[in-house]
Write an enzyme that holds these catalytic residues in place. Structure first.
Site, PDB file in Angstrom:
ATOM      1  N   TRP A 187      -2.988   4.422 -41.261  1.00 46.36           N
ATOM      2  CA  TRP A 187      -1.796   3.372 -41.372  1.00 46.36           C
ATOM      3  C   TRP A 187      -2.736   2.160 -41.677  1.00 46.36           C
ATOM      4  O   TRP A 187      -3.812   1.988 -40.882  1.00 46.36           O
ATOM      5  CB  TRP A 187      -0.753   2.829 -40.528  1.00 46.36           C
ATOM      6  CG  TRP A 187      -0.223   1.693 -40.960  1.00 46.36           C
ATOM      7  CD1 TRP A 187       0.533   1.390 -41.918  1.00 46.36           C
ATOM      8  CD2 TRP A 187      -0.300   0.526 -40.265  1.00 46.36           C
ATOM      9  NE1 TRP A 187       0.995   0.342 -41.990  1.00 46.36           N
ATOM     10  CE2 TRP A 187       0.424  -0.573 -40.762  1.00 46.36           C
ATOM     11  CE3 TRP A 187      -1.337  -0.063 -39.262  1.00 46.36           C
ATOM     12  CZ2 TRP A 187       0.393  -1.693 -40.435  1.00 46.36           C
ATOM     13  CZ3 TRP A 187      -1.186  -1.296 -38.798  1.00 46.36           C
ATOM     14  CH2 TRP A 187      -0.300  -2.371 -39.415  1.00 46.36           C
ATOM     15  N   GLU A 228       0.489   6.747 -43.947  1.00 43.95           N
ATOM     16  CA  GLU A 228       1.848   6.049 -43.502  1.00 43.95           C
ATOM     17  C   GLU A 228       2.130   4.823 -44.438  1.00 43.95           C
ATOM     18  O   GLU A 228       1.270   3.741 -44.289  1.00 43.95           O
ATOM     19  CB  GLU A 228       1.789   5.746 -42.149  1.00 43.95           C
ATOM     20  CG  GLU A 228       3.058   4.939 -41.456  1.00 43.95           C
ATOM     21  CD  GLU A 228       3.093   4.651 -39.952  1.00 43.95           C
ATOM     22  OE1 GLU A 228       1.812   4.830 -39.493  1.00 43.95           O
ATOM     23  OE2 GLU A 228       3.839   3.922 -39.631  1.00 43.95           O
ATOM     24  N   LYS A 230       4.599   1.475 -45.790  1.00 46.09           N
ATOM     25  CA  LYS A 230       5.006   0.320 -45.064  1.00 46.09           C
ATOM     26  C   LYS A 230       5.765  -0.613 -46.142  1.00 46.09           C
ATOM     27  O   LYS A 230       5.123  -0.876 -47.017  1.00 46.09           O
ATOM     28  CB  LYS A 230       4.207  -0.410 -43.870  1.00 46.09           C
ATOM     29  CG  LYS A 230       4.766  -1.381 -43.118  1.00 46.09           C
ATOM     30  CD  LYS A 230       3.940  -1.823 -41.953  1.00 46.09           C
ATOM     31  CE  LYS A 230       4.569  -2.978 -41.215  1.00 46.09           C
ATOM     32  NZ  LYS A 230       3.882  -3.237 -39.924  1.00 46.09           N
ATOM     33  N   ASP A 261       7.719   6.332 -41.299  1.00 40.90           N
ATOM     34  CA  ASP A 261       8.106   5.445 -40.015  1.00 40.90           C
ATOM     35  C   ASP A 261       9.514   4.929 -40.296  1.00 40.90           C
ATOM     36  O   ASP A 261       9.801   4.326 -41.138  1.00 40.90           O
ATOM     37  CB  ASP A 261       7.140   4.291 -39.784  1.00 40.90           C
ATOM     38  CG  ASP A 261       7.236   3.545 -38.451  1.00 40.90           C
ATOM     39  OD1 ASP A 261       8.562   2.995 -38.293  1.00 40.90           O
ATOM     40  OD2 ASP A 261       6.305   3.306 -37.693  1.00 40.90           O
ATOM     41  N   HIS A 264       9.922   1.289 -42.039  1.00 43.98           N
ATOM     42  CA  HIS A 264       9.212   0.949 -42.688  1.00 43.98           C
ATOM     43  C   HIS A 264       9.662   0.737 -44.055  1.00 43.98           C
ATOM     44  O   HIS A 264       9.014   0.953 -45.254  1.00 43.98           O
ATOM     45  CB  HIS A 264       7.753   1.666 -42.624  1.00 43.98           C
ATOM     46  CG  HIS A 264       6.940   1.379 -41.897  1.00 43.98           C
ATOM     47  ND1 HIS A 264       5.455   1.650 -41.643  1.00 43.98           N
ATOM     48  CD2 HIS A 264       7.003   0.757 -40.521  1.00 43.98           C
ATOM     49  CE1 HIS A 264       4.925   1.404 -40.426  1.00 43.98           C
ATOM     50  NE2 HIS A 264       5.942   0.715 -39.918  1.00 43.98           N
ATOM     51  N   HIS A 288       7.164   9.000 -37.808  1.00 43.89           N
ATOM     52  CA  HIS A 288       7.111   7.834 -36.814  1.00 43.89           C
ATOM     53  C   HIS A 288       8.607   7.290 -36.196  1.00 43.89           C
ATOM     54  O   HIS A 288       9.249   6.530 -36.951  1.00 43.89           O
ATOM     55  CB  HIS A 288       6.164   6.618 -36.912  1.00 43.89           C
ATOM     56  CG  HIS A 288       4.760   6.952 -36.790  1.00 43.89           C
ATOM     57  ND1 HIS A 288       3.869   5.825 -36.908  1.00 43.89           N
ATOM     58  CD2 HIS A 288       4.152   7.745 -36.366  1.00 43.89           C
ATOM     59  CE1 HIS A 288       2.803   6.151 -36.624  1.00 43.89           C
ATOM     60  NE2 HIS A 288       2.713   7.527 -36.408  1.00 43.89           N
ATOM     61  N   ASP A 296      11.408  -4.416 -38.731  1.00 42.26           N
ATOM     62  CA  ASP A 296      10.549  -3.393 -38.278  1.00 42.26           C
ATOM     63  C   ASP A 296      10.238  -3.825 -36.816  1.00 42.26           C
ATOM     64  O   ASP A 296       8.741  -3.848 -36.590  1.00 42.26           O
ATOM     65  CB  ASP A 296       9.140  -3.192 -39.263  1.00 42.26           C
ATOM     66  CG  ASP A 296       8.434  -2.019 -38.572  1.00 42.26           C
ATOM     67  OD1 ASP A 296       8.726  -1.206 -37.874  1.00 42.26           O
ATOM     68  OD2 ASP A 296       7.104  -2.254 -38.963  1.00 42.26           O
ATOM     69  N   ASP A 298      10.219  -2.126 -33.955  1.00 40.40           N
ATOM     70  CA  ASP A 298       9.544  -1.211 -32.895  1.00 40.40           C
ATOM     71  C   ASP A 298      10.253  -1.188 -31.397  1.00 40.40           C
ATOM     72  O   ASP A 298       9.688  -1.243 -30.721  1.00 40.40           O
ATOM     73  CB  ASP A 298       7.931  -1.421 -32.846  1.00 40.40           C
ATOM     74  CG  ASP A 298       7.284  -1.134 -34.081  1.00 40.40           C
ATOM     75  OD1 ASP A 298       7.555   0.214 -34.412  1.00 40.40           O
ATOM     76  OD2 ASP A 298       6.748  -2.017 -34.865  1.00 40.40           O
ATOM     77  N   ASP A 328       6.892   6.061 -32.101  1.00 31.42           N
ATOM     78  CA  ASP A 328       6.212   4.683 -32.479  1.00 31.42           C
ATOM     79  C   ASP A 328       6.996   3.500 -32.170  1.00 31.42           C
ATOM     80  O   ASP A 328       7.830   3.219 -33.078  1.00 31.42           O
ATOM     81  CB  ASP A 328       5.353   4.733 -34.186  1.00 31.42           C
ATOM     82  CG  ASP A 328       4.784   3.398 -34.394  1.00 31.42           C
ATOM     83  OD1 ASP A 328       4.370   2.552 -33.336  1.00 31.42           O
ATOM     84  OD2 ASP A 328       4.472   3.247 -35.492  1.00 31.42           O
TER      85      ASP A 328
HETATM   86  C1  RNT Z   1       2.539  -0.145 -38.435  1.00 28.16           C
HETATM   87  C2  RNT Z   1       2.764   1.387 -38.214  1.00 28.16           C
HETATM   88  C3  RNT Z   1       1.516   1.970 -37.023  1.00 28.16           C
HETATM   89  C4  RNT Z   1       1.475   1.403 -35.718  1.00 28.16           C
HETATM   90  C5  RNT Z   1       0.575   2.098 -34.991  1.00 28.16           C
HETATM   91  C6  RNT Z   1       0.222   1.520 -33.694  1.00 28.16           C
HETATM   92  O1  RNT Z   1       3.477  -0.788 -38.697  1.00 28.16           O
HETATM   93  O2  RNT Z   1       3.937   1.873 -37.750  1.00 28.16           O
HETATM   94  O3  RNT Z   1       2.051   3.295 -37.368  1.00 28.16           O
HETATM   95  O4  RNT Z   1       2.804   1.131 -35.272  1.00 28.16           O
HETATM   96  O5  RNT Z   1      -0.352   2.555 -35.723  1.00 28.16           O
HETATM   97 ZN    ZN Z   2       4.091   3.801 -37.536  1.00 28.41          ZN
END
Ligand code: RNT
Ligand code: ZN
Length: 421
Positions: A187, A228, A230, A261, A264, A288, A296, A298, A328
């Protein structure tokens, strides 16, 4: 609760599922075979050990200052051991390149090597977990322009290409030693805050950089690379080079793994609905699993409708072995061990519910256009006693049952993490 009572409740639950034509033992067995890739970075707010006190950059951010984060590699290992002891099943730990055992030296990203991860490999073996890996393209001065692999400056690109090259070699060595392919996630944060006129040019550079590094062929017995995408990040709201279209195209063209993810995409877009399409075009998918709260963000994974929908799609597609479930999220505002355990157990509970679905029965209704019946069964399934099965599974695996894990985390906080000042 006594084991006998847990067993009785689980037997009752099994009978109820059997009436629907579902074999609960088989569901538990499949759950037991599901290894979740646990992200190392919830334990220390994505800080890593490259540069103690280094700043987190790259459009991602942790918020909160709950005491007790892991400050050293040994503290993180000890915290992860605690986590592993509180969840049933065998899992994987996903490391970032900045989490190496650098022995007090500063090792720049283009110089990371397998030897910096040998102590993790040994630790993983001793703790009966497998490892996954991530290149780290953020929290570094060579990202100041906002770009890494797609920077206009060839020197910046060369530096990050070297990093990627080294990370693939590290991941391959991990895979070789553990006798199981290491999943290496790529990523990059590349993008811009505002309207960018060189979108095509940066994306072309990213394509070229990836092509160049990935040309080094490494056996998929050791290494599986995934990419990955985003939609946006903090400071890259207007343009992200590695968008969904970019990586979807790249993965399809190059027969690679794609990482989805949950945070994302556009807020009303869900990854659960993407799985069944993407699985038709790429060999395997990495997830993720995260919880975006309005963006986003997390947040810690909990048992949401979307988590259940993701799990259902994994199971209903019949492609479970092609989907790698990773987590994640990073919340620095609550007990970090607790954040791990809640997220892992919730992911397992969602998967268990999905595995206990009488999907054939539902498909029969669907084929006959009996959509009321389909809906009614789906509603009834939500209140079936899946948790009795999960509890007994935990008891059999020798891990805390139900809310018992809370006490264990409180004790660890009192004895260990609260003393980290
Ligand atoms: C960032 C991505 C990525 C990170 C990690 C720490 O938006 O989701 O995967 O969260 O690599
Ligand atoms: Zn991620």
């Amino acid at each position: 609760m006594k084991e006998e009572e847990l067993k009785k409740r689980s037997e009752d639950a099994k009978e109820q599922y059997a009436l629907l034509g579902v074999d609960a033992d088989q569901a538990i067995e499949k759950l037991n075979n599901l290894s979740i890739s646990i992200h190392c970075w919830q334990g220390d707010d994505v800080s890593g050990f490259e540069n103690p006190g280094g700043e987190l950059t790259g459009g991602i951010q942790t918020t909160g200052n709950f005491p007790g984060k892991a400050r050293t590699i040994n503290e993180l290992k000890s915290d992860l051991e605690k986590v592993i002891a509180l969840v049933p099943g065998k899992h994987r730990i996903s490391l970032h390149a900045t989490y190496g055992d650098f022995g007090g030296e500063f090792v720049d990203r283009d110089k990371v090597e397998p030897k910096h991860f040998q102590s993790w490999i040994d630790w993983a073996k001793a703790n009966d977990v497998k490892l996954d890996f991530n290149s780290t393209f953020f929290s570094h001065e060579k990202t100041n322009s906002g770009y890494t692999l797609s920077d206009f400056n060839p020197e910046i690109r060369a530096f990050w290409k070297d990093h990627l090259r080294q990370c693939r070699r590290i991941a391959a060595e991990i895979g070789r030693q553990q006798g199981d392919a290491c999943i290496h996630n790529i990523w990059i944060p590349d993008g811009e805050k505002d309207k960018t006129v060189s979108r095509y040019a940066h994306r072309k550079l990213l394509q070229e950089s990836l092509d160049e590094v990935l040309a080094e062929k490494i056996s998929s017995d050791y290494l599986k690379d995934c990419i990955e995408c985003k939609l946006f990040g903090i400071g890259s709201e207007s343009y992200v080079v590695g968008s969904h279209e970019f990586y979807m195209g790249y993965a399809v063209k190059n027969n690679m793994l794609l990482t989805l993810d949950a945070g994302h995409f556009h807020p009303t877009e869900t990854i659960s609905d993407k799985l069944s399409s993407i699985l038709l075009f790429v060999p395997e998918v990495t997830l993720h699993v995260s919880r975006p709260e309005r963006w986003d963000s997390d947040h810690v994974v909990i048992l949401t409708d979307e988590l259940l929908a993701i799990s259902q799609e994994i199971v209903r597609s019949g492609q479970m072995e092609r989907v790698h479930m990773g987590l994640d999220y990073f919340d620095a505002s609550i007990n970090r061990i607790g954040a791990y355990v809640v997220g892992i157990r919730s992911a397992q509970k969602a998967m268990l519910q999905a595995l206990l679905e009488p999907t054939d029965k539902l498909r029969d209704f669907e084929k006959q256009d009996k959509n009321f019946e389909r809906m009614a069964y789906l509603e009834e399934l939500k209140s079936m006693p899946w948790n009795a099965l999960y509890n007994y599974y935990c008891a059999q695996q020798g891990v805390p049952v139900g809310e018992e894990y809370i006490k264990s985390i409180q004790e660890y906080e009192a004895q260990v993490t609260s003393k980290r000042v």
